[in-house]
Design an enzyme around this catalytic site. Structure first.
Site, short mmCIF file in Angstrom:
data_model
loop_
_atom_site.label_atom_id
_atom_site.label_comp_id
_atom_site.label_asym_id
_atom_site.label_seq_id
_atom_site.Cartn_x
_atom_site.Cartn_y
_atom_site.Cartn_z
N TRP A 192 98.09 110.59 82.88
CA TRP A 192 98.26 111.02 84.27
C TRP A 192 96.93 110.94 85.03
O TRP A 192 96.91 110.66 86.22
CB TRP A 192 98.85 112.43 84.34
CG TRP A 192 98.94 112.93 85.75
CD1 TRP A 192 98.23 113.96 86.30
CD2 TRP A 192 99.74 112.40 86.81
NE1 TRP A 192 98.55 114.10 87.63
CE2 TRP A 192 99.48 113.15 87.98
CE3 TRP A 192 100.65 111.33 86.89
CZ2 TRP A 192 100.10 112.89 89.20
CZ3 TRP A 192 101.26 111.09 88.12
CH2 TRP A 192 100.99 111.87 89.25
N GLU B 258 105.10 109.14 89.04
CA GLU B 258 105.50 109.43 87.65
C GLU B 258 105.95 108.15 86.96
O GLU B 258 105.67 107.94 85.77
CB GLU B 258 106.58 110.50 87.59
CG GLU B 258 106.15 111.89 88.04
CD GLU B 258 105.09 112.55 87.17
OE1 GLU B 258 104.80 112.05 86.06
OE2 GLU B 258 104.53 113.56 87.61
N TYR C 62 94.05 119.96 90.54
CA TYR C 62 95.46 119.54 90.42
C TYR C 62 96.25 120.59 89.65
O TYR C 62 97.34 121.01 90.08
CB TYR C 62 95.54 118.17 89.73
CG TYR C 62 96.96 117.71 89.50
CD1 TYR C 62 97.75 117.29 90.56
CD2 TYR C 62 97.52 117.72 88.22
CE1 TYR C 62 99.07 116.88 90.38
CE2 TYR C 62 98.83 117.30 88.02
CZ TYR C 62 99.60 116.89 89.10
OH TYR C 62 100.90 116.50 88.90
#
Length: 195
Positions: A57, A49, A27
């Site tokens: 995250w 988000e 990522y």
């Protein structure tokens, strides 16, 4: 130096968070900070988000494919057509974050965005990208902001247009993830332009 880029297994320097779990490496290297365009793609990032708000995250990243399946690939038109039965299905889905406010915001945002012209979300979000020449390159994690004037302005504009769960911190995380800003550290191998 605390918070500086550190070497990964391949010896390349990366932002420390990008090496904190195996899931983050790809990522960090291939997605975060790379330009994202397209209304559906940006709707997905904006939604994820928002779901991340108050969580790590990595929690979202590990469930991203399940989120995509649950929300019809985040195609705005499809999500905008979700019914009350779809909402109940989402709230019962253990593969996503079953936060009622976040689910409701995602569905409401899709309905708002379905009335926009093609490309309007993309153009709006990217209109808040700061000039990279004016941005100092972060050397350590402590140099990276959580909120900026641009993210505050983007948040206000999105809210003014009827979108929900788009505060300044969420807006800045979106800007970072979608390449509006490059917050990879100066020595990070994934930084697109070296200082």
């Amino acid at each position: 130096m605390p918070g500086a880029a550190i070497p990964g297994p391949d010896g390349k320097l990366r932002c420390p968070w990008g090496l904190s779990t195996e899931d983050y490496v790809a990522y960090h290297d291939e997605e975060w900070g790379r330009p994202v365009h397209g209304d559906d793609a940006l709707f997905e990032r904006l939604s994820l988000e928002a779901f991340q708000s108050g969580l790590s995250w990595i929690t979202i990243l590990r469930r991203r494919e399940t989120f995509r399946a649950a929300f019809s690939g985040f195609k705005i038109a499809d999500v905008a057509a979700f019914t009350e039965a779809d909402r109940e299905r989402l709230l019962a889905d253990p593969g996503i974050i079953r936060n009622r406010s976040k689910v409701d915001a995602t569905l409401a945002n899709a309905r708002v965005l379905a009335d926009w012209s093609p490309g309007e979300l993309d153009a709006l979000i990217w209109s808040f990208a700061p000039d990279p020449v004016d941005r100092p390159v972060p050397k350590v994690l402590g140099d990276v902001a959580a909120i900026t004037d641009e993210s505050t302005a983007l948040s206000k504009e999105l809210k003014k247009r009827g979108l929900r769960f788009v505060g300044p911190t969420t807006a800045y995380a979106l800007m970072q993830a979608c390449g509006l800003v490059d917050d990879h550290l100066a020595d990070c191998t994934a930084r697109t332009k070296k200082p």
